[in-house]
Design a protein around this motif. Structure first.
Motif, PDB file in Angstrom:
ATOM      1  N   SER A   1     -10.636   0.216   9.991  1.00  0.00           N
ATOM      2  CA  SER A   1      -9.697   1.164  10.349  1.00  0.00           C
ATOM      3  C   SER A   1      -8.504   0.630   9.602  1.00  0.00           C
ATOM      4  O   SER A   1      -7.780   1.552   9.264  1.00  0.00           O
ATOM      5  CB  SER A   1      -9.578   1.051  11.738  1.00  0.00           C
ATOM      6  OG  SER A   1     -10.493   1.761  12.367  1.00  0.00           O
ATOM      7  N   ALA A   2      -8.121  -0.495   9.448  1.00  0.00           N
ATOM      8  CA  ALA A   2      -6.777  -0.800   8.825  1.00  0.00           C
ATOM      9  C   ALA A   2      -6.889  -0.592   7.415  1.00  0.00           C
ATOM     10  O   ALA A   2      -5.886   0.118   6.711  1.00  0.00           O
ATOM     11  CB  ALA A   2      -6.811  -2.338   8.868  1.00  0.00           C
ATOM     12  N   ALA A   3      -8.064  -0.760   6.740  1.00  0.00           N
ATOM     13  CA  ALA A   3      -8.273  -0.389   5.166  1.00  0.00           C
ATOM     14  C   ALA A   3      -8.160   1.256   5.002  1.00  0.00           C
ATOM     15  O   ALA A   3      -7.541   1.700   3.988  1.00  0.00           O
ATOM     16  CB  ALA A   3      -9.483  -0.812   4.855  1.00  0.00           C
ATOM     17  N   TRP A   4      -8.503   1.873   6.016  1.00  0.00           N
ATOM     18  CA  TRP A   4      -8.453   3.488   5.765  1.00  0.00           C
ATOM     19  C   TRP A   4      -7.080   3.808   5.900  1.00  0.00           C
ATOM     20  O   TRP A   4      -6.667   4.726   5.007  1.00  0.00           O
ATOM     21  CB  TRP A   4      -9.420   3.874   7.036  1.00  0.00           C
ATOM     22  CG  TRP A   4      -9.879   5.508   7.249  1.00  0.00           C
ATOM     23  CD1 TRP A   4      -8.759   6.476   7.732  1.00  0.00           C
ATOM     24  CD2 TRP A   4     -10.613   6.298   6.898  1.00  0.00           C
ATOM     25  NE1 TRP A   4      -9.381   7.542   7.665  1.00  0.00           N
ATOM     26  CE2 TRP A   4     -10.547   7.465   6.890  1.00  0.00           C
ATOM     27  CE3 TRP A   4     -11.959   5.633   6.018  1.00  0.00           C
ATOM     28  CZ2 TRP A   4     -11.671   8.579   6.634  1.00  0.00           C
ATOM     29  CZ3 TRP A   4     -12.830   6.736   5.637  1.00  0.00           C
ATOM     30  CH2 TRP A   4     -12.711   8.065   6.056  1.00  0.00           C
ATOM     31  N   THR A   5      -6.575   3.269   6.662  1.00  0.00           N
ATOM     32  CA  THR A   5      -5.028   3.567   7.125  1.00  0.00           C
ATOM     33  C   THR A   5      -4.265   3.111   5.617  1.00  0.00           C
ATOM     34  O   THR A   5      -3.226   4.001   5.392  1.00  0.00           O
ATOM     35  CB  THR A   5      -4.278   2.758   8.138  1.00  0.00           C
ATOM     36  OG1 THR A   5      -5.165   2.970   9.291  1.00  0.00           O
ATOM     37  CG2 THR A   5      -2.894   3.206   8.435  1.00  0.00           C
ATOM     38  N   GLY A   6      -4.369   2.137   5.356  1.00  0.00           N
ATOM     39  CA  GLY A   6      -3.932   1.553   3.897  1.00  0.00           C
ATOM     40  C   GLY A   6      -4.000   2.465   2.655  1.00  0.00           C
ATOM     41  O   GLY A   6      -3.268   2.553   2.088  1.00  0.00           O
ATOM     42  N   SER A   7      -5.235   2.773   2.583  1.00  0.00           N
ATOM     43  CA  SER A   7      -5.895   3.525   1.535  1.00  0.00           C
ATOM     44  C   SER A   7      -4.970   4.863   1.727  1.00  0.00           C
ATOM     45  O   SER A   7      -4.574   5.632   0.554  1.00  0.00           O
ATOM     46  CB  SER A   7      -7.163   3.879   1.703  1.00  0.00           C
ATOM     47  OG  SER A   7      -7.638   4.541   0.558  1.00  0.00           O
ATOM     48  N   LEU A   8      -5.044   5.713   3.056  1.00  0.00           N
ATOM     49  CA  LEU A   8      -4.169   6.872   3.114  1.00  0.00           C
ATOM     50  C   LEU A   8      -2.802   6.639   2.757  1.00  0.00           C
ATOM     51  O   LEU A   8      -2.135   7.654   2.478  1.00  0.00           O
ATOM     52  CB  LEU A   8      -4.754   7.433   4.373  1.00  0.00           C
ATOM     53  CG  LEU A   8      -6.119   8.273   4.262  1.00  0.00           C
ATOM     54  CD1 LEU A   8      -6.590   8.419   5.866  1.00  0.00           C
ATOM     55  CD2 LEU A   8      -6.190   9.233   3.567  1.00  0.00           C
ATOM     56  N   LEU A   9      -2.244   5.766   3.198  1.00  0.00           N
ATOM     57  CA  LEU A   9      -0.745   5.467   3.065  1.00  0.00           C
ATOM     58  C   LEU A   9      -0.513   5.500   1.364  1.00  0.00           C
ATOM     59  O   LEU A   9       0.450   6.209   1.007  1.00  0.00           O
ATOM     60  CB  LEU A   9      -0.378   3.996   3.288  1.00  0.00           C
ATOM     61  CG  LEU A   9       0.194   3.732   5.055  1.00  0.00           C
ATOM     62  CD1 LEU A   9       0.184   2.390   5.148  1.00  0.00           C
ATOM     63  CD2 LEU A   9       1.164   4.644   5.332  1.00  0.00           C
ATOM     64  N   ALA A  10      -1.415   4.933   0.491  1.00  0.00           N
ATOM     65  CA  ALA A  10      -1.175   4.887  -0.817  1.00  0.00           C
ATOM     66  C   ALA A  10      -1.388   6.168  -1.169  1.00  0.00           C
ATOM     67  O   ALA A  10      -0.632   6.822  -2.064  1.00  0.00           O
ATOM     68  CB  ALA A  10      -2.443   4.070  -1.312  1.00  0.00           C
TER      69      ALA A  10
ATOM     70  N   PHE B   1       0.869  -1.166   0.047  1.00  0.00           N
ATOM     71  CA  PHE B   1      -0.016  -0.137   0.077  1.00  0.00           C
ATOM     72  C   PHE B   1       0.859   1.219   0.017  1.00  0.00           C
ATOM     73  O   PHE B   1       0.695   2.079  -0.767  1.00  0.00           O
ATOM     74  CB  PHE B   1      -1.032  -0.082   1.155  1.00  0.00           C
ATOM     75  CG  PHE B   1      -2.116  -0.905   1.032  1.00  0.00           C
ATOM     76  CD1 PHE B   1      -3.382  -0.478   0.287  1.00  0.00           C
ATOM     77  CD2 PHE B   1      -2.175  -2.194   1.652  1.00  0.00           C
ATOM     78  CE1 PHE B   1      -4.089  -1.246   0.143  1.00  0.00           C
ATOM     79  CE2 PHE B   1      -3.461  -3.048   1.295  1.00  0.00           C
ATOM     80  CZ  PHE B   1      -4.446  -2.662   0.596  1.00  0.00           C
ATOM     81  N   SER B   2       1.887   1.404   0.999  1.00  0.00           N
ATOM     82  CA  SER B   2       2.615   2.553   0.895  1.00  0.00           C
ATOM     83  C   SER B   2       3.416   2.888  -0.551  1.00  0.00           C
ATOM     84  O   SER B   2       3.799   3.993  -0.692  1.00  0.00           O
ATOM     85  CB  SER B   2       3.701   2.484   2.022  1.00  0.00           C
ATOM     86  OG  SER B   2       4.517   1.293   1.912  1.00  0.00           O
ATOM     87  N   ARG B   3       3.765   1.769  -1.400  1.00  0.00           N
ATOM     88  CA  ARG B   3       4.514   2.249  -2.503  1.00  0.00           C
ATOM     89  C   ARG B   3       3.555   2.239  -3.896  1.00  0.00           C
ATOM     90  O   ARG B   3       4.147   2.406  -4.811  1.00  0.00           O
ATOM     91  CB  ARG B   3       5.404   1.139  -2.764  1.00  0.00           C
ATOM     92  CG  ARG B   3       5.105  -0.480  -2.859  1.00  0.00           C
ATOM     93  CD  ARG B   3       6.041  -1.328  -3.319  1.00  0.00           C
ATOM     94  NE  ARG B   3       7.170  -1.217  -2.236  1.00  0.00           N
ATOM     95  CZ  ARG B   3       8.358  -1.853  -2.236  1.00  0.00           C
ATOM     96  NH1 ARG B   3       8.619  -2.455  -3.349  1.00  0.00           N
ATOM     97  NH2 ARG B   3       9.288  -1.844  -1.107  1.00  0.00           N
ATOM     98  N   ALA B   4       2.087   1.905  -3.705  1.00  0.00           N
ATOM     99  CA  ALA B   4       1.449   1.621  -4.750  1.00  0.00           C
ATOM    100  C   ALA B   4       1.193   2.979  -5.527  1.00  0.00           C
ATOM    101  O   ALA B   4       1.339   2.749  -6.988  1.00  0.00           O
ATOM    102  CB  ALA B   4      -0.109   1.283  -4.095  1.00  0.00           C
ATOM    103  N   LEU B   5       1.199   4.037  -5.143  1.00  0.00           N
ATOM    104  CA  LEU B   5       1.146   5.344  -5.884  1.00  0.00           C
ATOM    105  C   LEU B   5       2.299   6.150  -5.881  1.00  0.00           C
ATOM    106  O   LEU B   5       2.325   7.380  -6.180  1.00  0.00           O
ATOM    107  CB  LEU B   5      -0.027   6.273  -5.333  1.00  0.00           C
ATOM    108  CG  LEU B   5      -1.448   5.432  -5.791  1.00  0.00           C
ATOM    109  CD1 LEU B   5      -2.680   6.317  -5.015  1.00  0.00           C
ATOM    110  CD2 LEU B   5      -1.678   5.194  -7.027  1.00  0.00           C
TER     111      LEU B   5
END
Length: 385
Positions: A84-93, A52-56
Motif C-alpha cells: 500500500s505504501a509502494a502504491w501511494t509512493g508510485s502515484l505521488l510520482a 517520490f513526490s518530486r521524482a517526475l
C-alpha cells in the motif's frame, strides 16, 4: 526525440537507498496500516523525504530527473515492506507527471512551495460536471479511488466539458485541498491502506491555467516541458505505475517462503521437494516479471515510445503482473494453513497482490488485443489491396 532532455541518473543511488529505508519504515507499520486501513503520517512523510513526490516533477520546479527504471526499482523496494505504501509512493510520482500538462502558470501554482507537493488523481467520476465560467470552469462531482487522498495537497480530477464547436472533451482540473472534501469509501480485501477514498467537489471555480485536455496527457503531446519523461504516451508508462508495487510485494513473499524453508532445515526437517520446487518456480517467475518491467522502463528512458513500444509495454506490464500473482498464489498454497493465519504477513501480501492485479490498467486480455491489433490490421489491409 529531437529537443527532448533525457533524465540524468546521478541521483539514482541516493534515491534507491532512501526508498529502501522508506520501505523498511513502511514494513514496520504494515500490519497496523492494513488493520486500520490507513498509512501513518510518518510512513507518508518517509515517502516524500525519499523523493517520490518530486521524482517526475519538471526540473524547473525542482524535480530530481528520476528515470523510469530507477523509479520502478524504488517503488518495488518500498513494496517489499508494504504494498500500500509502494502504491501511494508510485502515484505521488506519476501524478506529478500528469501535472506537467498544465499551463506554465498552473504548474507554478502547484509547485509554488517546492517540488514535494502531494498530488492525487482520479479519472472515475459520478455525475461530475464542468461548465464554462468567467476565466475558467465551474466544477462539481465526486471522484472515487483517489489513492493517498488523506495526505494530499492537490487533486487532479477528470470530467467531460464543453469543447470546440460544442463537442464535449475530457478535461483534467487541478483542485486545491481547501476546495474538496473526502468521503471515506475505501474498505477492501487487499491494498487496504492505500486510502483510495472519494474526492467531493461542490461548485468550485477552476481557472483556465489549472486545466488541460485528457488527450494531451494520454498522447504525451501536451506536456508543457522539454523533458522526455513528460512526453511519453500514458499507456507506455502507466503499467509501471501499478505493476512495480506488485513486484516488491512478490519479492517479500519469496523472502518469507525462503525463510520458512530455512527454518525447517534449522529444526532438522528436510523441506518436501514439492515446496522446494514451488519456491524455485516462484523465484523464476518473479525474476522474469522484473526483467519485463525493466525493459519497459528502460525503453521509455531512452526515446519517446513508438506505437509498437507502447503496446509492447502495455502487454509486458500486464503479463508481468500475471506472473507475479501466480508466484504469490503458489507461495501461499505451499505455505499451508500457517501462511493463511491473520498474524502471518504472507496472507496480507497475497491479498494485496491479488487486489492490485485487478486494476484495470493491468488486465492482460485488453493489453493482448491492443498488441495484436496493429499487425492484424496490417494483414487485413494487405489482403484487401
Amino acid at each position: 526525440m529531437t529537443g527532448m532532455l533525457l533524465a540524468p541518473r546521478t541521483t539514482s543511488d541516493a534515491f534507491l537507498s532512501a526508498a529502501r529505508a522508506a520501505g523498511v519504515r513502511a514494513g514496520h507499520d504494515a500490519a497496523r496500516a492494513d488493520r486500520e486501513r490507513r498509512l501513518s503520517a510518518d510512513v507518508v512523510a518517509g515517502l516524500v523525504e525519499a523523493g517520490f513526490s518530486r521524482a517526475l516533477v519538471p526540473a524547473r520546479h525542482g524535480g530530481t530527473g528520476t528515470d523510469f527504471a530507477t523509479l520502478t526499482e524504488a517503488v518495488a523496494a518500498v513494496g517489499e515492506g508494504c504494498a500500500s505504501a509502494a502504491w501511494t509512493g508510485s502515484l505521488l510520482a506519476y501524478t506529478a507527471r500528469f501535472a506537467a500538462c498544465l499551463p506554465a502558470e498552473g504548474q507554478a501554482e502547484i509547485w509554488a512551495d517546492g517540488p514535494d507537493t502531494r498530488l492525487v488523481s482520479s479519472l472515475v467520476s459520478t455525475g461530475a460536471t464542468a461548465v464554462p465560467a468567467d476565466g475558467g470552469w465551474r466544477v462539481t462531482g465526486t471522484w472515487t479511488y483517489a489513492s493517498g487522498v488523506d495526505f494530499s495537497d492537490w487533486a487532479l480530477v477528470m470530467t467531460v466539458a464543453p469543447g470546440v464547436e460544442g463537442q464535449e472533451q475530457a478535461r483534467f482540473f487541478a483542485i486545491p485541498r481547501s476546495a474538496y472534501r473526502i468521503e471515506e469509501t475505501w474498505d477492501t480485501v487487499g491494498m487496504r491502506a492505500t486510502g483510495s477514498h472519494t474526492v467531493v467537489v461542490d461548485e468550485v471555480t477552476v481557472p483556465a491555467h489549472r486545466t488541460f485536455l485528457m488527450d494531451d496527457m494520454f498522447t504525451g503531446q501536451g506536456a508543457v516541458s522539454d523533458e522526455l519523461r513528460h512526453a511519453q504516451p500514458l499507456f507506455a508508462v502507466n503499467g509501471l505505475t501499478f505493476a512495480a508495487p506488485v513486484l516488491g510485494a512478490a519479492r517479500a513473499a519469496l523472502k518469507l517462503s525462503g525463510g520458512a524453508l530455512a527454518d525447517k532445515v534449522a529444526r532438522g526437517t528436510e523441506p518436501a521437494e514439492a515446496l522446494q520446487i514451488a519456491h524455485a518456480r516462484a523465484a523464476g517467475e518473479i525474476d522474469a516479471a522484473a526483467l519485463l518491467l525493466t525493459r519497459a522502463a528502460q525503453g521509455v528512458d531512452r526515446a519517446r515510445a513508438t506505437d509498437d513500444v507502447l503496446v509492447r509495454n502495455r502487454r509486458d506490464c500486464a503479463l508481468a503482473t500475471r506472473l507475479l500473482r501466480a508466484a504469490v498464489d503458489a507461495l501461499l498454497h505451499a505455505g499451508g494453513t500457517r501462511g493463511q493465519s491473520m498474524s502471518d504477513p504472507l496472507q496480507r501480501i497475497w491479498r494485496d497482490v491479488n487486489s492490485a492485479a485487478s486494476h484495470m490498467v493491468l488486465q492482460f486480455d485488453a493489453a493482448a488485443l491492443a498488441f495484436t491489433r496493429g499487425f492484424l490490421d496490417a494483414a487485413r489491409a494487405g489482403k484487401s489491396s
